[in-house]
Scaffold this active site. Structure first.
Site, mmCIF file in Angstrom:
data_model
loop_
_atom_site.group_PDB
_atom_site.id
_atom_site.type_symbol
_atom_site.label_atom_id
_atom_site.label_comp_id
_atom_site.label_asym_id
_atom_site.label_seq_id
_atom_site.Cartn_x
_atom_site.Cartn_y
_atom_site.Cartn_z
ATOM 1 N N HIS A 140 47.455 29.271 42.387
ATOM 2 C CA HIS A 140 46.541 30.334 42.719
ATOM 3 C C HIS A 140 45.231 29.651 43.865
ATOM 4 C CE1 HIS A 140 43.475 33.382 42.443
ATOM 5 N NE2 HIS A 140 44.302 34.459 41.912
ATOM 6 N N ASP A 217 45.291 25.485 34.657
ATOM 7 C CA ASP A 217 44.695 26.453 34.886
ATOM 8 C C ASP A 217 45.910 27.328 34.005
ATOM 9 O OD1 ASP A 217 44.460 29.219 35.776
ATOM 10 O OD2 ASP A 217 45.118 28.762 37.927
ATOM 11 N N GLN A 220 47.100 32.530 33.695
ATOM 12 C CA GLN A 220 48.395 33.635 33.296
ATOM 13 C C GLN A 220 48.987 33.242 31.899
ATOM 14 O OE1 GLN A 220 49.162 36.261 34.660
ATOM 15 N NE2 GLN A 220 47.927 35.914 36.518
ATOM 16 N N LYS A 243 42.226 38.759 31.697
ATOM 17 C CA LYS A 243 43.626 38.885 31.569
ATOM 18 C C LYS A 243 43.897 38.929 30.171
ATOM 19 C CE LYS A 243 44.137 36.482 35.967
ATOM 20 N NZ LYS A 243 44.386 37.726 36.985
ATOM 21 N N CYS A 381 47.008 36.119 45.938
ATOM 22 C CA CYS A 381 46.231 35.094 45.975
ATOM 23 C C CYS A 381 46.783 33.957 45.934
ATOM 24 C CB CYS A 381 44.869 35.245 45.086
ATOM 25 S SG CYS A 381 43.897 36.621 45.077
#
Ligand code: PLP
Length: 424
Positions: A140, A217, A220, A243, A381
């Site tokens: 991302h 990261d 998600q 999220k 993104c």
């Protein structure tokens, strides 16, 4: 039904995803009962942001209506309650990630700020001219641009781990890209544009053999699967509260103490200092060194409630349920004529990113919305990964713990309708 009772029900009956009562889960999310454009809402834009359970909404309302106060500095009861609840949120996140220390949990605004914090503190301190930062082709922008900015400032180079046509990282290439110049690896645990789940634990072990720290990261992954930062052995891990069924404006940077203790501050101001004179300031210890100014108090409280909620459901239960739903959706979508899936990795979760032959994703998104189906269209993104697949945009439907097979069926019916309306 309380989360505790729900969790008990699941544990007692769990046999794969069968014990997961999605209808009871849905009752916790007030927004899901509404209609849009006169049609029942089918919310499939979860990779963008998830909806909030009543437990999170109530925790925010209770804070503002019963003990709103600033933290760490008020000499009164409300301030004490606020401080306790705010720091309680940190403790809950510590347990959720299985971090070994409370001090390793830093509050930030979102995953993006978490990556920027590491780039601007750890990165600025340790990255020098000629060094390299290694990221992957499916990142991302939040895990690309902060490193580009750092590289430009330092005269360092950004290197990229390539992917294959299924959207899987080429691990042999990864190993070859690691060198004495590599100062940090930044990889996503799960791609927002493809759904690929990366073997981060193995990749971290590889990087560590080369003495290179790794930032993961988790924007998600953290709401789809159990995360154990000690088992993974990452050096840094970031995610966003919004999220993870929590509020916007709050996110987490986990960092190993050995790193955080040696990192300079990110921003200056109140709460992050030990002493201040006009001549000199001494800085607080982690995590407060990185948390200048009045923090997002309600955000921590809401995130804590979200973590309690997920813990009640059980991350393993959620993962099992979503795995089943994902397989159902993959099969159902494969029956839609002219649908081309982008991202077909063997290890994939909760994201369908696709194109419909002859139909622009923007048109598809609008026509789906008219039928009550909320998806995202565009570049997500993640421009470079779309370029890798030679496309400028996709339609992305993404799952969460409250989605159902009926909703997948509704999506498939709506896609047939889109094709019909567009004359495809
Ligand atoms: N990383 C990934 C993989 C994402 O999917 C996102 C958001 O979609 C981010 C980082 C950035 O999250 P935020 O905008 O909440 O900082």
């Amino acid at each position: 039904m309380s989360t505790a009772t729900l969790a008990k029900g699941i544990e007692e009956t769990l046999d794969g995803p069968i014990g997961y009562d999605v209808q009871r889960v849905r009752e916790d999310f007030p927004i899901l009962t509404q209609k849009v454009h006169g049609k029942p809402l089918v919310y499939l834009d979860n990779a963008n942001t998830t909806q909030k359970p009543r437990q999170v909404i109530d925790a925010l309302a209770t804070y503002y209506s019963e003990y709103n106060s600033n933290v760490h500095r008020a000499s009164h009861l409300l301030g004490e309650r606020a401080t306790e609840a705010y720091e309680g949120g940190r403790a809950k996140v510590q347990r959720f990630l299985n971090a070994s220390r409370f001090e390793e949990i830093v509050f930030v605004r979102n995953a993006t700020e978490g990556v920027n914090l590491v780039a601007q503190t750890f990165g600025r301190k340790y990255v020098k001219e000629g060094d390299e930062i290694l990221i992957s082709a499916m990142e991302h922008h939040a895990n690309i641009v902060p490193w580009q900015l750092l590289c430009a400032e330092k005269g360092a180079t950004l290197r990229v781990i390539p992917i294959n046509d299924a959207g899987e990282l080429l691990l042999d290439e990864y190993e070859k890209l690691l060198s004495p110049r590599t100062k940090l690896v930044g990889i996503t645990q799960m791609s927002n544009a493809l759904g690929t789940v990366n073997p981060v634990k193995e990749m971290i072990a590889t990087a560590h053999r080369h003495g290179v720290p790794v930032l993961v990261d988790g924007a998600q992954s953290a709401y789809h699967m159990a995360v154990d930062v000690q088992d993974m052995d990452c050096d840094f891990f970031v995610f966003s509260g919004h999220k993870l069924y929590g509020p916007t404006g709050i996110g987490i940077l986990y960092g190993k103490s050995e790193h955080l203790e040696n990192m300079p501050p990110f921003m200056g101001g109140g709460d992050m200092i030990k002493t201040v004179t006009f001549e000199e300031t001494t800085f607080g210890d982690p995590p407060y060194r990185f948390e200048a100014g009045t923090p997002h108090i309600a955000g921590s409280i809401g995130l804590g409630a979200a973590v309690d909620y997920l813990t009640g459901l059980g991350m393993a239960n959620i993962a099992a349920y979503e795995r089943d739903l994902m397989a159902y959706g993959t099969a159902a979508l494969s029956e839609v004529p002219g649908l081309r899936m982008m991202g077909t990795a063997k290890h994939k979760a909760s994201v369908y990113s696709f194109l419909l032959d002859g139909i622009h994703p923007n048109d598809a998104g609008e026509l789906l919305d008219r039928q009550g189906i909320a998806v995202r269209v565009g570049q997500h993104c993640a421009h470079p990964v779309l370029q890798r697949f030679g496309v400028t945009a996709t339609v992305r439907a993404s799952l969460a713990c409250y989605n159902t097979r009926e909703e997948i069926d509704a999506l498939v019916r709506a896609l047939h309708k889109v094709r019909e309306l567009m004359g495809a």
